[in-house]
Design a protein around this motif. Structure first.
Motif, PDB file in Angstrom:
ATOM      1  N   ILE A   1       0.831  -1.203   0.000  1.00  0.00           N
ATOM      2  CA  ILE A   1       0.000   0.000   0.000  1.00  0.00           C
ATOM      3  C   ILE A   1       0.866   1.253   0.000  1.00  0.00           C
ATOM      4  O   ILE A   1       0.568   2.230  -0.707  1.00  0.00           O
ATOM      5  CB  ILE A   1      -0.953  -0.005   1.213  1.00  0.00           C
ATOM      6  CG1 ILE A   1      -1.957  -1.157   1.092  1.00  0.00           C
ATOM      7  CG2 ILE A   1      -1.686   1.322   1.342  1.00  0.00           C
ATOM      8  CD1 ILE A   1      -2.845  -1.093  -0.129  1.00  0.00           C
ATOM      9  N   ALA A   2       1.939   1.246   0.773  1.00  0.00           N
ATOM     10  CA  ALA A   2       2.815   2.427   0.828  1.00  0.00           C
ATOM     11  C   ALA A   2       3.397   2.742  -0.546  1.00  0.00           C
ATOM     12  O   ALA A   2       3.432   3.914  -0.970  1.00  0.00           O
ATOM     13  CB  ALA A   2       3.936   2.186   1.837  1.00  0.00           C
ATOM     14  N   ALA A   3       3.837   1.707  -1.254  1.00  0.00           N
ATOM     15  CA  ALA A   3       4.412   1.929  -2.585  1.00  0.00           C
ATOM     16  C   ALA A   3       3.345   2.317  -3.607  1.00  0.00           C
ATOM     17  O   ALA A   3       3.585   3.156  -4.479  1.00  0.00           O
ATOM     18  CB  ALA A   3       5.139   0.665  -3.049  1.00  0.00           C
ATOM     19  N   SER A   4       2.155   1.724  -3.491  1.00  0.00           N
ATOM     20  CA  SER A   4       1.102   1.950  -4.487  1.00  0.00           C
ATOM     21  C   SER A   4       0.400   3.295  -4.304  1.00  0.00           C
ATOM     22  O   SER A   4      -0.161   3.830  -5.262  1.00  0.00           O
ATOM     23  CB  SER A   4       0.065   0.824  -4.416  1.00  0.00           C
ATOM     24  OG  SER A   4       0.657  -0.427  -4.644  1.00  0.00           O
ATOM     25  N   THR A   5       0.393   3.817  -3.087  1.00  0.00           N
ATOM     26  CA  THR A   5      -0.325   5.080  -2.827  1.00  0.00           C
ATOM     27  C   THR A   5       0.610   6.271  -2.722  1.00  0.00           C
ATOM     28  O   THR A   5       0.177   7.368  -2.357  1.00  0.00           O
ATOM     29  CB  THR A   5      -1.140   4.966  -1.518  1.00  0.00           C
ATOM     30  OG1 THR A   5      -0.243   4.674  -0.426  1.00  0.00           O
ATOM     31  CG2 THR A   5      -2.179   3.869  -1.621  1.00  0.00           C
ATOM     32  N   LEU A   6       1.883   6.075  -3.040  1.00  0.00           N
ATOM     33  CA  LEU A   6       2.860   7.173  -2.957  1.00  0.00           C
ATOM     34  C   LEU A   6       2.435   8.321  -3.878  1.00  0.00           C
ATOM     35  O   LEU A   6       2.214   8.128  -5.071  1.00  0.00           O
ATOM     36  CB  LEU A   6       4.241   6.662  -3.372  1.00  0.00           C
ATOM     37  CG  LEU A   6       5.443   7.539  -2.992  1.00  0.00           C
ATOM     38  CD1 LEU A   6       5.551   7.658  -1.477  1.00  0.00           C
ATOM     39  CD2 LEU A   6       6.715   6.966  -3.584  1.00  0.00           C
ATOM     40  N   GLY A   7       2.289   9.505  -3.302  1.00  0.00           N
ATOM     41  CA  GLY A   7       1.892  10.672  -4.094  1.00  0.00           C
ATOM     42  C   GLY A   7       0.400  10.805  -4.302  1.00  0.00           C
ATOM     43  O   GLY A   7      -0.049  11.755  -4.946  1.00  0.00           O
ATOM     44  N   SER A   8      -0.401   9.874  -3.752  1.00  0.00           N
ATOM     45  CA  SER A   8      -1.851   9.960  -3.919  1.00  0.00           C
ATOM     46  C   SER A   8      -2.435  10.937  -2.892  1.00  0.00           C
ATOM     47  O   SER A   8      -1.766  11.356  -1.944  1.00  0.00           O
ATOM     48  CB  SER A   8      -2.495   8.589  -3.754  1.00  0.00           C
ATOM     49  OG  SER A   8      -2.449   8.176  -2.403  1.00  0.00           O
ATOM     50  N   SER A   9      -3.699  11.255  -3.060  1.00  0.00           N
ATOM     51  CA  SER A   9      -4.379  12.181  -2.145  1.00  0.00           C
ATOM     52  C   SER A   9      -5.048  11.465  -0.981  1.00  0.00           C
ATOM     53  O   SER A   9      -5.769  12.100  -0.203  1.00  0.00           O
ATOM     54  CB  SER A   9      -5.435  12.987  -2.920  1.00  0.00           C
ATOM     55  OG  SER A   9      -6.385  12.106  -3.502  1.00  0.00           O
ATOM     56  N   LEU A  10      -4.835  10.172  -0.841  1.00  0.00           N
ATOM     57  CA  LEU A  10      -5.467   9.417   0.239  1.00  0.00           C
ATOM     58  C   LEU A  10      -4.955   9.876   1.602  1.00  0.00           C
ATOM     59  O   LEU A  10      -3.763  10.140   1.777  1.00  0.00           O
ATOM     60  CB  LEU A  10      -5.197   7.916   0.072  1.00  0.00           C
ATOM     61  CG  LEU A  10      -5.872   7.217  -1.120  1.00  0.00           C
ATOM     62  CD1 LEU A  10      -5.348   5.807  -1.266  1.00  0.00           C
ATOM     63  CD2 LEU A  10      -7.390   7.208  -0.956  1.00  0.00           C
ATOM     64  N   HIS A  11      -5.837   9.926   2.578  1.00  0.00           N
ATOM     65  CA  HIS A  11      -5.470  10.268   3.949  1.00  0.00           C
ATOM     66  C   HIS A  11      -4.768   9.076   4.592  1.00  0.00           C
ATOM     67  O   HIS A  11      -4.959   7.925   4.187  1.00  0.00           O
ATOM     68  CB  HIS A  11      -6.741  10.632   4.732  1.00  0.00           C
ATOM     69  CG  HIS A  11      -6.478  11.294   6.039  1.00  0.00           C
ATOM     70  ND1 HIS A  11      -6.229  10.592   7.201  1.00  0.00           N
ATOM     71  CD2 HIS A  11      -6.418  12.618   6.376  1.00  0.00           C
ATOM     72  CE1 HIS A  11      -6.034  11.438   8.195  1.00  0.00           C
ATOM     73  NE2 HIS A  11      -6.153  12.683   7.726  1.00  0.00           N
ATOM     74  N   TRP A  12      -3.949   9.364   5.619  1.00  0.00           N
ATOM     75  CA  TRP A  12      -3.216   8.263   6.263  1.00  0.00           C
ATOM     76  C   TRP A  12      -4.173   7.225   6.858  1.00  0.00           C
ATOM     77  O   TRP A  12      -3.853   6.040   6.916  1.00  0.00           O
ATOM     78  CB  TRP A  12      -2.262   8.800   7.329  1.00  0.00           C
ATOM     79  CG  TRP A  12      -2.916   9.397   8.547  1.00  0.00           C
ATOM     80  CD1 TRP A  12      -3.227  10.701   8.773  1.00  0.00           C
ATOM     81  CD2 TRP A  12      -3.344   8.677   9.720  1.00  0.00           C
ATOM     82  NE1 TRP A  12      -3.819  10.852  10.013  1.00  0.00           N
ATOM     83  CE2 TRP A  12      -3.898   9.631  10.620  1.00  0.00           C
ATOM     84  CE3 TRP A  12      -3.312   7.339  10.103  1.00  0.00           C
ATOM     85  CZ2 TRP A  12      -4.422   9.282  11.857  1.00  0.00           C
ATOM     86  CZ3 TRP A  12      -3.838   6.980  11.340  1.00  0.00           C
ATOM     87  CH2 TRP A  12      -4.382   7.953  12.204  1.00  0.00           C
ATOM     88  N   ARG A  13      -5.361   7.678   7.302  1.00  0.00           N
ATOM     89  CA  ARG A  13      -6.336   6.721   7.835  1.00  0.00           C
ATOM     90  C   ARG A  13      -6.808   5.761   6.746  1.00  0.00           C
ATOM     91  O   ARG A  13      -6.998   4.567   6.994  1.00  0.00           O
ATOM     92  CB  ARG A  13      -7.532   7.472   8.418  1.00  0.00           C
ATOM     93  CG  ARG A  13      -7.248   8.266   9.679  1.00  0.00           C
ATOM     94  CD  ARG A  13      -8.550   8.746  10.298  1.00  0.00           C
ATOM     95  NE  ARG A  13      -8.315   9.515  11.507  1.00  0.00           N
ATOM     96  CZ  ARG A  13      -8.194  10.834  11.546  1.00  0.00           C
ATOM     97  NH1 ARG A  13      -8.310  11.531  10.420  1.00  0.00           N
ATOM     98  NH2 ARG A  13      -7.984  11.464  12.685  1.00  0.00           N
ATOM     99  N   GLU A  14      -7.021   6.293   5.553  1.00  0.00           N
ATOM    100  CA  GLU A  14      -7.453   5.449   4.433  1.00  0.00           C
ATOM    101  C   GLU A  14      -6.356   4.473   4.034  1.00  0.00           C
ATOM    102  O   GLU A  14      -6.620   3.298   3.733  1.00  0.00           O
ATOM    103  CB  GLU A  14      -7.849   6.329   3.249  1.00  0.00           C
ATOM    104  CG  GLU A  14      -9.077   7.177   3.524  1.00  0.00           C
ATOM    105  CD  GLU A  14      -9.359   8.193   2.442  1.00  0.00           C
ATOM    106  OE1 GLU A  14     -10.537   8.453   2.148  1.00  0.00           O
ATOM    107  OE2 GLU A  14      -8.380   8.745   1.884  1.00  0.00           O
ATOM    108  N   LYS A  15      -5.120   4.934   4.056  1.00  0.00           N
ATOM    109  CA  LYS A  15      -3.996   4.045   3.725  1.00  0.00           C
ATOM    110  C   LYS A  15      -3.868   2.928   4.753  1.00  0.00           C
ATOM    111  O   LYS A  15      -3.586   1.768   4.410  1.00  0.00           O
ATOM    112  CB  LYS A  15      -2.700   4.849   3.651  1.00  0.00           C
ATOM    113  CG  LYS A  15      -2.638   5.843   2.504  1.00  0.00           C
ATOM    114  CD  LYS A  15      -1.313   6.589   2.490  1.00  0.00           C
ATOM    115  CE  LYS A  15      -1.271   7.610   1.355  1.00  0.00           C
ATOM    116  NZ  LYS A  15       0.012   8.351   1.323  1.00  0.00           N
ATOM    117  N   LEU A  16      -4.088   3.282   6.018  1.00  0.00           N
ATOM    118  CA  LEU A  16      -3.998   2.265   7.073  1.00  0.00           C
ATOM    119  C   LEU A  16      -5.099   1.220   6.904  1.00  0.00           C
ATOM    120  O   LEU A  16      -4.868   0.022   7.090  1.00  0.00           O
ATOM    121  CB  LEU A  16      -4.113   2.939   8.441  1.00  0.00           C
ATOM    122  CG  LEU A  16      -3.839   2.056   9.661  1.00  0.00           C
ATOM    123  CD1 LEU A  16      -2.460   1.421   9.569  1.00  0.00           C
ATOM    124  CD2 LEU A  16      -3.967   2.879  10.945  1.00  0.00           C
TER     125      LEU A  16
END
Length: 601
Positions: free
Chosen positions: A317-332
């Motif tokens: 997820i960290a590599a795939s969402t790099l530079g995205s507008s997702l909030h850290w809660r959504e990434k978690l």
């Protein structure tokens, strides 16, 4: 007492049915009850011993079943849908998939002391999640729209893409065992891949032409597709060992992306066949599971599960969402949800059988580890994801959208009226003409049967609060009501009467059919509303309050037919008979004459 083969087959069939029913009843991924039934019948009770029951037929049975499962999954991979997706989903099925593969492979090699080839195969098999486990989980967790869309599309795409990647890894391992030198290995691998790609494209093109030009009668099309697919699988394997699975996967992708080929009935048929095969296959495969070997792996296996959950997925997820507008809660939240499913279990079992045939030592451990990962991820994430989503505040607000079964004139008129009130609405229909008209009018639409397994995986119901069956076909309405009542509750699903009650017809008096046909008054049938709309009547939304109430509205609108009331709390409810709507509210009604009204139009 040793049971006869026919009785054991009956037991497998009945167990498959009961497991699927339990999954439906408890709203669980079907894979869990199927695995439990298989383990109970096999290792625990020793009732079912697949190797003794099927003998030399076990490998062909599993092989053909996996071919059908992969072909059905590949039929859903459309390149135009990938182009329309965000960068996060594309990264997940490319960079993220490779990163997951590497992390799990290294963990298997380091923690379980697997040979590098077997560790790589475990890593490849466990990159696949799949919609059959994601869709039920999303209905329970109800994450926000961004998370829901990302996880759904990842599951849909990783199914065929991950399968192709896994096949290539497997081909490399198997051919490496047979190859005499490195040059011979790469030549054999290239030849096998070329056979799979060319045969898949050729058979897919020929089958697509036959379907497009209607060379086959309708009743033979599903059977022909199955027969051609299995023929392609067998011929491809005859030309190059182990190329058949790649052939059927490419064939499915080719058909899915061929223009003017209607796959609706074929996908529906494959869903039913896959459900039958998967149910029986999982019970058979789970019955072969060595529970003692699973327990013997002990802490290293638990360590692998922790790596899968807490290292591989978060890195992906960290590599795939790099530079995205997702909030850290959504990434978690995305980092927590990644249950393994059907393809992983089926493919790993087939690969293990193949490796055993060529004498690969320790091949049986492949199934043990993969099944442990499946059970661990599905159970853990099913139990905790909703709580985590609530804690992270990434759950959707209470849904208030409306799903309308039907895209006919009545359904479209109502959908447009609801859109004007900013109520999320979507229509569904298996008629292409109705679906096309809805899209042209700017109404969100979904093509197909809303109660099918395909819809369960692809139709997003995360913002749906109630379902209205507005089809002129009473049988379709009944199917929709039966299906969605289980998901949303009987009080959130209703159907319109298709027409006047026919005398002497028993089903028209049956409480089972009648109890959900509660929309509007007893005289307001689909036939009547459709006729009025055809004669120029319109659906209008009017604001009612203390100054302009129900009686004043009726005075100014002679011959009006009240249909729905939308109250201040955002609840939409049907008007029944002479019911007086509570004020203040917005009334949606069928106005037969163009008489000016006061309020919101």
């Amino acid at each position: 007492m040793e049971l006869s083969a026919p009785l054991l087959l009956v037991i497998i069939g009945l167990s498959s049915l009961v497991a699927q029913w339990v999954a439906w009843l408890l709203r669980l991924p079907a894979i869990l009850p199927l695995l439990i039934f298989g383990i109970v019948l096999g290792p625990f009770c020793h009732v079912l011993q697949p190797d003794a029951l099927f003998g030399s037929l076990l490998f062909p049975l599993v092989s053909l079943s996996v071919a059908i499962i992969l072909f059905e999954g590949a039929l859903t991979l459309r390149f135009d849908e990938i182009d329309g997706l965000g960068s996060v989903v594309r990264n997940l099925v490319s960079i993220g998939m490779l990163l997951t593969f590497l992390v799990i492979s290294v963990a298997c090699w380091g923690l379980l002391n697997f040979p590098p080839e077997l560790a790589a195969l475990v890593g490849a098999v466990t990159v696949v999640t799949g919609p059959t486990v994601i869709a039920p989980l999303m209905r329970v967790v109800r994450p926000n729209k961004a998370i829901n869309q990302i996880l759904r599309w990842e599951g849909i795409l990783i199914d065929p893409i991950g399968a192709i990647f896994t096949l290539m890894v497997f081909e490399f391992i198997v051919l490496r065992q047979k190859a005499e030198s490195l040059t011979h290995l790469f030549w054999t691998l290239g030849f096998t891949a070329a056979v799979g790609l060319i045969a898949g494209a050729l058979f897919g093109w020929l089958l697509g032409i036959a379907l497009k030009r209607v060379w086959l009668p309708g009743y033979l099309q599903n059977f022909a597709v199955l027969a051609v697919m299995l023929t392609a699988f067998g011929l491809s394997n005859a030309i190059a060992d182990e190329s058949g699975l790649l052939t059927v996967t490419v064939m499915g992708v080719w058909l899915a992306n061929m223009r003017d080929v209607d796959l609706t009935d074929i996908i529906a048929f494959k869903e039913e066949l896959s459900a039958l095969l998967i149910s029986a296959l999982f019970i058979i495969l789970a019955a072969r599971l060595d529970v003692s070997a699973l327990v013997a792996m002990g802490w290293p296996l638990i360590g692998l599960l922790l790596v899968v959950q807490f290292i591989a997925r978060p890195l992906c997820i960290a590599a795939s969402t790099l530079g995205s507008s997702l909030h850290w809660r959504e990434k978690l939240m995305l980092s927590w949800i990644s249950p393994r499913g059907i393809v992983a279990a089926a493919v790993s079992s087939l690969f293990a059988l193949t490796l055993e045939k060529i004498g690969y030592q320790g091949a049986d451990r492949l199934v043990t580890v993969v099944f442990a990962v499946i059970i661990g991820t599905v159970v853990l994430q099913s139990l905790t994801s909703a709580v985590l989503a609530r804690g992270l505040r990434v759950r959707q607000r209470e849904p208030h959208g409306v799903l309308i079964i039907g895209a006919n004139s009545v359904a479209r008129a109502l959908a447009l009226a609801l859109k004007k009130l900013d109520i999320p609405v979507r229509v569904t229909d298996s008629s292409w003409e109705y679906y096309r008209q809805a899209r042209m009018e700017g109404i969100p639409a979904w093509y197909g049967n809303a109660w099918s397994e395909y819809a369960e995986n692809f139709l997003d119901l995360s913002d749906t609060a109630q379902v209205l069956a507005l089809s002129p076909n009473r049988h379709q309405n009944a199917l929709a009501v039966y299906h969605f009542s289980h998901i949303f509750g009987a009080d959130k699903v209703a159907a319109i009467r298709s027409g006047a009650t026919l005398k002497g017809r028993r089903d028209s008096e049956s409480p089972r059919f009648r109890r959900h046909e509660v929309l509007f008054g007893p005289q307001q049938t689909y036939a009547r509303l459709s006729s009025l709309l055809a004669k120029g009547a319109t659906l209008k939304a009017t604001r009612l309050n203390e100054n302009f109430g129900w009686l004043e509205y009726l005075e100014k609108n002679q011959g009006v037919i009240p249909l729905f009331v939308y109250n201040e709390q955002g609840k939409l409810s049907a008007v029944k008979g002479e019911q007086t709507p509570p004020l203040p509210c917005t009334l949606i009604a069928l106005v037969q004459n163009e008489i000016p009204s006061t309020g919101r139009d």
